[in-house]
Structures are given as structure tokens and as C-alpha cells.
Write a protein that holds these residues in place. Structure first.
Motif, PDB file in Angstrom:
ATOM      1  N   LEU A 172       0.822  -1.199   0.151  1.00 29.45           N
ATOM      2  CA  LEU A 172       0.003   0.036   0.095  1.00 29.45           C
ATOM      3  C   LEU A 172       0.980   1.162  -0.038  1.00 29.45           C
ATOM      4  CD1 LEU A 172      -2.714  -1.199   2.614  1.00 29.45           C
ATOM      5  CD2 LEU A 172      -2.992  -1.110   0.020  1.00 29.45           C
ATOM      6  N   SER A 173       2.108   1.189   0.437  1.00 24.85           N
ATOM      7  CA  SER A 173       2.936   2.395   0.469  1.00 24.85           C
ATOM      8  C   SER A 173       4.347   2.148   0.095  1.00 24.85           C
ATOM      9  CB  SER A 173       3.204   2.895   1.809  1.00 24.85           C
ATOM     10  OG  SER A 173       4.107   3.914   2.049  1.00 24.85           O
ATOM     11  N   GLY A 174       5.150   2.925  -0.599  1.00 27.26           N
ATOM     12  CA  GLY A 174       6.216   2.412  -1.296  1.00 27.26           C
ATOM     13  C   GLY A 174       7.383   2.774  -0.382  1.00 27.26           C
ATOM     14  N   TYR A 175       7.283   3.346   0.708  1.00 24.95           N
ATOM     15  CA  TYR A 175       8.159   3.739   1.859  1.00 24.95           C
ATOM     16  C   TYR A 175       8.260   2.835   2.792  1.00 24.95           C
ATOM     17  CZ  TYR A 175       7.418   7.929  -0.822  1.00 24.95           C
ATOM     18  OH  TYR A 175       7.493   8.848  -2.005  1.00 24.95           O
ATOM     19  N   GLY A 176       7.462   2.322   3.550  1.00 25.09           N
ATOM     20  CA  GLY A 176       7.442   1.543   4.739  1.00 25.09           C
ATOM     21  C   GLY A 176       7.379  -0.059   4.500  1.00 25.09           C
ATOM     22  N   LYS A 177       7.753  -0.856   5.354  1.00 24.79           N
ATOM     23  CA  LYS A 177       7.797  -2.150   5.481  1.00 24.79           C
ATOM     24  C   LYS A 177       6.856  -2.732   6.259  1.00 24.79           C
ATOM     25  CE  LYS A 177      12.332  -2.876   3.437  1.00 24.79           C
ATOM     26  NZ  LYS A 177      13.733  -3.677   3.571  1.00 24.79           N
ATOM     27  N   THR A 178       6.410  -4.078   6.043  1.00 16.80           N
ATOM     28  CA  THR A 178       5.455  -4.749   6.924  1.00 16.80           C
ATOM     29  C   THR A 178       6.094  -6.186   7.109  1.00 16.80           C
ATOM     30  OG1 THR A 178       3.466  -5.480   7.064  1.00 16.80           O
ATOM     31  CG2 THR A 178       4.142  -5.584   4.921  1.00 16.80           C
ATOM     32  N   VAL A 179       5.626  -6.730   8.265  1.00 16.56           N
ATOM     33  CA  VAL A 179       5.960  -8.067   8.669  1.00 16.56           C
ATOM     34  C   VAL A 179       5.105  -8.964   7.738  1.00 16.56           C
ATOM     35  CG1 VAL A 179       5.977  -9.644  10.557  1.00 16.56           C
ATOM     36  CG2 VAL A 179       6.431  -7.346  11.015  1.00 16.56           C
ATOM     37  N   SER A 180       5.907  -9.829   6.822  1.00 16.32           N
ATOM     38  CA  SER A 180       5.023 -10.818   5.984  1.00 16.32           C
ATOM     39  C   SER A 180       4.950 -12.244   7.021  1.00 16.32           C
ATOM     40  CB  SER A 180       5.903 -11.341   4.984  1.00 16.32           C
ATOM     41  OG  SER A 180       7.142 -11.714   5.259  1.00 16.32           O
ATOM     42  N   HIS A 181       5.885 -12.515   7.697  1.00 17.13           N
ATOM     43  CA  HIS A 181       5.633 -13.584   8.772  1.00 17.13           C
ATOM     44  C   HIS A 181       6.647 -13.595   9.863  1.00 17.13           C
ATOM     45  CE1 HIS A 181       8.467 -15.303   5.608  1.00 17.13           C
ATOM     46  NE2 HIS A 181       9.064 -15.723   6.633  1.00 17.13           N
ATOM     47  N   VAL A 182       6.745 -14.612  10.731  1.00 17.69           N
ATOM     48  CA  VAL A 182       7.401 -14.481  11.899  1.00 17.69           C
ATOM     49  C   VAL A 182       7.904 -16.110  12.030  1.00 17.69           C
ATOM     50  CG1 VAL A 182       5.648 -14.643  13.612  1.00 17.69           C
ATOM     51  CG2 VAL A 182       7.727 -13.971  14.317  1.00 17.69           C
ATOM     52  N   ILE A 183       9.295 -16.256  12.324  1.00 14.05           N
ATOM     53  CA  ILE A 183       9.717 -17.663  12.493  1.00 14.05           C
ATOM     54  C   ILE A 183      10.088 -17.617  13.905  1.00 14.05           C
ATOM     55  CG2 ILE A 183      11.619 -19.246  12.051  1.00 14.05           C
ATOM     56  CD1 ILE A 183      10.181 -18.441   9.548  1.00 14.05           C
ATOM     57  N   VAL A 184       9.545 -18.730  14.798  1.00 13.45           N
ATOM     58  CA  VAL A 184       9.449 -18.952  15.929  1.00 13.45           C
ATOM     59  C   VAL A 184      10.231 -20.334  16.283  1.00 13.45           C
ATOM     60  CG1 VAL A 184       8.360 -19.136  18.074  1.00 13.45           C
ATOM     61  CG2 VAL A 184       7.630 -17.171  16.528  1.00 13.45           C
ATOM     62  N   GLY A 185      11.122 -20.412  17.042  1.00  9.93           N
ATOM     63  CA  GLY A 185      11.717 -21.880  17.424  1.00  9.93           C
ATOM     64  C   GLY A 185      11.121 -22.079  18.972  1.00  9.93           C
ATOM     65  N   PRO A 194       1.285 -12.973  10.501  1.00  8.65           N
ATOM     66  CA  PRO A 194       1.619 -11.593  11.372  1.00  8.65           C
ATOM     67  C   PRO A 194       0.711 -11.189  12.490  1.00  8.65           C
ATOM     68  CG  PRO A 194       1.692 -11.306   8.846  1.00  8.65           C
ATOM     69  CD  PRO A 194       1.098 -12.676   9.225  1.00  8.65           C
ATOM     70  N   SER A 195      -0.271 -11.666  12.425  1.00  7.72           N
ATOM     71  CA  SER A 195      -1.443 -11.375  13.442  1.00  7.72           C
ATOM     72  C   SER A 195      -0.845 -12.047  14.940  1.00  7.72           C
ATOM     73  CB  SER A 195      -2.821 -11.809  13.148  1.00  7.72           C
ATOM     74  OG  SER A 195      -2.743 -13.123  12.750  1.00  7.72           O
ATOM     75  N   ILE A 196      -0.385 -13.196  14.625  1.00  7.04           N
ATOM     76  CA  ILE A 196       0.240 -13.922  15.867  1.00  7.04           C
ATOM     77  C   ILE A 196       1.451 -13.130  16.268  1.00  7.04           C
ATOM     78  CG2 ILE A 196       1.282 -16.015  16.491  1.00  7.04           C
ATOM     79  CD1 ILE A 196      -0.419 -17.620  14.737  1.00  7.04           C
ATOM     80  N   TYR A 197       2.163 -12.490  15.465  1.00  4.92           N
ATOM     81  CA  TYR A 197       3.428 -11.583  15.851  1.00  4.92           C
ATOM     82  C   TYR A 197       2.877 -10.488  16.706  1.00  4.92           C
ATOM     83  CZ  TYR A 197       7.793  -8.993  15.628  1.00  4.92           C
ATOM     84  OH  TYR A 197       8.884  -8.137  15.987  1.00  4.92           O
ATOM     85  N   GLU A 198       1.835  -9.868  16.425  1.00  4.76           N
ATOM     86  CA  GLU A 198       1.186  -8.909  17.247  1.00  4.76           C
ATOM     87  C   GLU A 198       0.921  -9.302  18.699  1.00  4.76           C
ATOM     88  OE1 GLU A 198      -2.043  -7.090  14.940  1.00  4.76           O
ATOM     89  OE2 GLU A 198      -0.938  -6.757  13.228  1.00  4.76           O
ATOM     90  N   ALA A 199       0.511 -10.524  18.733  1.00  5.15           N
ATOM     91  CA  ALA A 199      -0.098 -11.260  20.106  1.00  5.15           C
ATOM     92  C   ALA A 199       1.254 -11.364  20.858  1.00  5.15           C
ATOM     93  CB  ALA A 199      -0.700 -12.452  19.859  1.00  5.15           C
ATOM     94  N   ILE A 200       2.242 -11.885  19.941  1.00 10.62           N
ATOM     95  CA  ILE A 200       3.685 -12.108  20.752  1.00 10.62           C
ATOM     96  C   ILE A 200       4.151 -10.577  21.268  1.00 10.62           C
ATOM     97  CG2 ILE A 200       5.959 -12.635  20.184  1.00 10.62           C
ATOM     98  CD1 ILE A 200       4.906 -14.956  18.442  1.00 10.62           C
ATOM     99  N   LEU A 201       4.068  -9.657  20.540  1.00 10.34           N
ATOM    100  CA  LEU A 201       4.597  -8.380  21.189  1.00 10.34           C
ATOM    101  C   LEU A 201       3.654  -7.873  22.339  1.00 10.34           C
ATOM    102  CD1 LEU A 201       5.453  -6.488  17.572  1.00 10.34           C
ATOM    103  CD2 LEU A 201       6.927  -7.332  19.295  1.00 10.34           C
ATOM    104  N   LYS A 202       2.373  -8.105  22.300  1.00  6.74           N
ATOM    105  CA  LYS A 202       1.381  -7.688  23.193  1.00  6.74           C
ATOM    106  C   LYS A 202       1.652  -8.279  24.548  1.00  6.74           C
ATOM    107  CE  LYS A 202      -2.677  -6.540  21.984  1.00  6.74           C
ATOM    108  NZ  LYS A 202      -4.313  -7.008  21.857  1.00  6.74           N
ATOM    109  N   GLU A 203       2.202  -9.492  24.298  1.00  7.99           N
ATOM    110  CA  GLU A 203       2.661 -10.536  25.625  1.00  7.99           C
ATOM    111  C   GLU A 203       3.817 -10.272  26.297  1.00  7.99           C
ATOM    112  OE1 GLU A 203       0.892 -13.091  27.556  1.00  7.99           O
ATOM    113  OE2 GLU A 203      -0.978 -12.455  26.650  1.00  7.99           O
ATOM    114  N   LYS A 204       4.646  -9.202  25.300  1.00  9.90           N
ATOM    115  CA  LYS A 204       6.110  -9.026  25.759  1.00  9.90           C
ATOM    116  C   LYS A 204       6.953 -10.415  25.784  1.00  9.90           C
ATOM    117  CE  LYS A 204       4.789  -4.761  28.063  1.00  9.90           C
ATOM    118  NZ  LYS A 204       4.698  -3.793  29.299  1.00  9.90           N
ATOM    119  N   ILE A 205       6.929 -11.184  24.883  1.00 11.12           N
ATOM    120  CA  ILE A 205       7.507 -12.355  24.841  1.00 11.12           C
ATOM    121  C   ILE A 205       9.007 -12.145  24.105  1.00 11.12           C
ATOM    122  CG2 ILE A 205       7.642 -14.767  23.717  1.00 11.12           C
ATOM    123  CD1 ILE A 205       4.574 -14.731  23.967  1.00 11.12           C
TER     124      ILE A 205
END
Length: 458
Positions: free
Chosen positions: A147-160, A174-185
Motif C-alpha cells: 500500500l505504500s512504497g516507503y514503509g515495510k510490513t511483517v510478512s511472517h515470523v519464524i519462532v523456534g 503476522p497477527s500472531i506476531y502482534e499477539a507475541i509483542l502484546k505479551e512481551k515475549i
């Protein structure tokens, strides 16, 4: 029976009137142990309540009623509380007093129906696929924002994730990454991710990172056992009252008018019969699928003679409904007028048609020896020491006036003893209590025929 230590006595914030009741005090065969579970005497009543407990546990007493009758202070409420302790925390127990139905917010019948629904539990069993382990890697992968040529967005997250048995690398949305950030993991945390919903929960920090600090704000948990990907059986206990309340409260919008409306609205919401039928239909569907099971509990209505004829009529209907709990009534009335009528006198203040549905259990009055034992049990619970002759004096006071009066003298007498610098209650403290406080019978005897109190009009 020695009094409890000072440390244990100071730990309990408040000693309630029935703190000493620990159960019905029965043998595995159902026979009452002489003085057990905090009870003194009441052998037949305790054995009868034990039979009711077995019937409730086997779910063969739903929609039936038990009536506890007896003089004031003979242990009717204590028996009901002992039944709740015998049933355990998993069986809903909903106590109420007859006068609670007279509310200005909702109808009398609604209060009764709500209590009945809160006494019916629903045990929901669910098998979930989960990923559980210690986070060893947390790498978000970025891509160009379409949607924008300047910013970047998270396409997926790798979790081990790592457990005792092995490790696994997951590629998450990416929505799970938002939940991970919210839980401060962060790396080193033990997490729990649901496969179906994507819900993320932080369990704690891995104990491998535990330090030797005396005080720590972090919760350390061991490394999970088994595989990273596993099936878990989850059991959740709710009541039909919870489901009714959740569906009766409509979720408003986020605008200011919706927020203000929810603040102004009354605290209690009346649930319609139509909504209850819909909830019952959904619950029945879960039961038929084997996902849930209904756990009928107990409604305890103390001072049942305070209900009126409308409530008694509605109780008949509730007891006949398909989802009905066990009902326990308690009353200390003999033949009395049924509330809400002018000409119906019934035993215990309960209409005969409802009385006919009840199993009736009678509590006996206490002998002098039993009053002495009850006073000793309460003195032990409250951590009080009794001097020579005090127990006999309190027992005679209890037989002359009432057991409750004898028990109520304990704590004030201990205060007098403390003021006098003594560690135990003596006879002179009880004598002074008799001068300071009157019992109910002495107070009633002091009232003359004209309503004067000791010759003086009130």
C-alpha cells in the motif's frame, strides 16, 4: 483438643460463625462419627444429609427438595454448609436467604430463577492442538508494504520452540506476531500457542535463566515435557447463570453514547425466558455431541418461610423444569401463616403442596453436655483458654437461654480477661458479662404487658 498456635490464629483474618464446620463427619459407610467434622450430636440429621450428598453426586436428586427444620441455633445452616463441603468445589452451591427475593430492581421470580441457573454447572471438555516450549528464536520477516512504497510490513515470523524431547521451528502469521509483542515475549520465555485460534500465552521464564537473587519479579517455570506439538484436554466449568448473563448483556459500540449508556444502565439485567430457552437449546446440543456434561448443583434457601405464596408457586414450576438443581430449604417456624396470604396457615410456613415434595430432616436441641462441647470447639477455633468452671457455667447459660448467647459471651469475656492481665477466661469475666449484656429471654421477660420495659415506656 489443644487451642491452635498463635501463628495459625493470627493468620486467619476473621473467624466466621461456622469456621469450625469441616464436613458432615461420616464414616465411608455413612454412619455419623460421634463428634466429628466440627459437629456435636445431630447424628440422624447428619446421616440423612450424607444420603442426600450421595444422591446429588450420583445425579439422582435433581429437581427434588430437602427441608431442614428445627429450633434456632440447632445447626441447620451448618448442615447446609457441611453438605457444600462434602460435594466439593466442582459442584455448584448457591446459598441465599428468603428475604433476598424482595428486590426493587428485578422481579421476585427472576431472583429465584437466577439462583437456580447459577446452581446448574456445565463442564465443557475440549481437545486443543497446541504448540508449547521455550522460545529459542524469534525472527520477524519483513516485506515491502504493497500500500505504500516507503514503509515495510511483517510478512511472517519464524519462532523456534524447544521442549525436553525436541525442537521445532514454526512459520507464523503476522497477527500472531502482534499477539507475541502484546505479551512481551522474548527469547527464553516458555509460551503456549493454540493451533486453531492462534492465541498466544506467556507461561513464564525458563528456569534455565534463573538467577540467585533473593527477590525476583519474574516467574520461572520448568522446560515443558513431551513434543512441541501436542494435544491437550482442557476442562472448563461454567454455570447456566454465567451463560445467561453473558448473552443478556448486549455488546455496545465504541462511540461515546454507547459507553455512556452502559454506565447509566442498571447493574442487574433481567434475563427473558426466551433467552433461557435458547441457552438451554445450545447446551443440549453440546451435551448431545459429547462436548459438555451438565452438573446439577445445590440451591440453599435459608429462612424459607420469608418467601411469599407467589414464590412458592414459582418454586413448584422450577422444581419440575428439565434442568433443575437440588434444593435445600431451612426454617425454624412451626405452624405459621404463609406470607402473602391472610388465611392459609401451614406447617413451617410452607404451603402443603410444596411441603409434599420435600424430604424433611429435623435437627435436635442440644443437651447441657453437648452445649459444653460446642463451646469448647469454638474456644479452640478462636484460640481462647477457659479457666476452671467456665465451661460448665457457659453450658448452663446456653441451656437456660440459647447456645448462640453462650457462644457470643466468649470473645467479650476474653477481652475483659486481657484487660485484667490474664491469659485465660475466668468465672468473674462471665459474671461481668451477665451484668453487661442480656440474653433474649431475659430481655423479653423484662417487657411488661403494656409494652413497658422494666416499668418504663419505650
Amino acid at each position: 483438643m489443644p487451642p491452635p498456635s498463635t501463628a495459625s490464629a493470627s493468620r486467619s483474618s476473621r473467624i466466621a460463625p461456622h469456621s469450625h464446620i469441616k464436613g458432615l463427619g461420616l464414616t465411608p459407610e455413612g454412619d455419623a462419627i460421634l463428634d466429628s467434622g466440627g459437629f456435636i450430636g445431630q447424628k440422624e440429621a447428619r446421616e440423612a444429609c450424607g444420603v442426600v450428598v450421595d444422591l446429588v453426586k450420583s445425579r439422582k436428586f435433581s429437581g427434588r427438595a430437602l427441608l431442614l427444620v428445627g429450633a434456632p441455633g440447632t445447626g441447620k445452616t451448618a448442615l447446609a454448609l457441611a453438605i457444600s463441603q462434602e460435594l466439593g468445589a466442582k459442584v455448584p452451591f448457591c446459598p441465599m436467604v428468603g428475604s433476598e427475593v424482595y428486590s426493587t430492581e428485578v422481579k421476585k421470580t427472576e431472583v429465584l430463577a437466577e439462583s437456580f441457573r447459577r446452581a446448574i454447572g456445565l463442564r465443557i471438555k475440549e481437545t486443543k492442538e497446541v504448540y508449547e516450549g521455550e522460545v529459542t528464536e524469534l525472527t520477524p520477516s519483513e516485506a515491502e508494504n504493497p500500500l505504500s512504497g516507503y514503509g515495510k510490513t511483517v510478512s511472517h515470523v519464524i519462532v523456534g520452540l524447544k521442549t525436553v524431547k525436541g525442537t521445532k521451528q514454526l512459520r507464523l502469521d503476522p497477527s500472531i506476531y502482534e499477539a507475541i509483542l502484546k505479551e512481551k515475549i522474548v527469547v527464553g520465555d516458555v509460551v503456549y500457542i493454540e493451533a486453531n485460534t492462534g492465541a498466544v500465552k506467556r507461561v513464564g521464564r525458563s528456569d534455565a535463566y534463573a538467577s540467585s537473587y533473593d527477590l525476583e519479579s519474574e516467574t520461572y517455570v520448568p522446560l515443558p515435557k513431551g513434543d512441541v506439538h501436542k494435544r491437550k484436554e482442557l476442562v472448563q466449568d461454567v454455570t447456566l447463570g454465567d451463560l445467561d448473563a453473558a448473552n443478556a448483556r448486549p455488546q455496545g459500540g465504541q462511540d461515546i453514547m454507547s459507553v455512556m449508556g452502559s454506565l447509566v444502565k442498571s447493574g442487574r439485567t433481567e434475563v427473558t425466558e426466551k433467552l433461557r430457552r435458547e441457552v438451554n437449546k445450545v447446551v443440549q446440543g453440546y451435551v448431545d455431541q459429547g462436548v459438555a456434561e451438565v452438573v446439577p448443583g445445590v440451591v440453599f434457601i435459608d429462612e424459607v418461610h420469608m418467601l411469599d405464596i407467589e414464590c412458592f408457586t414459582y418454586l413448584n414450576a422450577l422444581l419440575e423444569s428439565p434442568m433443575a438443581p437440588t434444593v435445600i430449604f431451612a426454617t425454624n417456624r412451626g405452624n405459621s401463616l404463609v406470607r402473602g396470604t391472610t388465611d392459609i396457615v401451614a406447617p413451617h410456613g410452607v404451603p402443603v403442596d410444596l411441603l409434599d415434595r420435600c424430604l424433611i430432616v429435623k435437627t435436635d436441641t442440644y443437651t447441657t453436655e453437648q452445649v459444653a462441647k460446642v463451646v469448647q470447639v469454638r474456644a479452640n477455633v478462636e484460640g481462647l483458654k477457659l479457666g476452671p468452671g467456665v465451661l460448665d457455667r457457659l453450658a448452663s447459660e446456653g441451656e437456660r437461654s440459647s447456645l448462640r448467647y453462650a457462644l457470643q459471651l466468649l470473645t467479650p469475656a476474653s477481652i475483659l480477661a486481657t484487660i485484667a492481665g490474664r491469659s485465660q477466661i475466668e468465672l468473674e469475666d462471665i459474671n461481668e458479662m451477665g451484668e453487661l449484656f442480656l440474653d433474649a429471654k431475659s430481655s423479653a421477660a423484662a417487657i411488661g404487658e403494656g409494652g413497658a420495659y422494666n416499668g418504663q415506656l419505650i
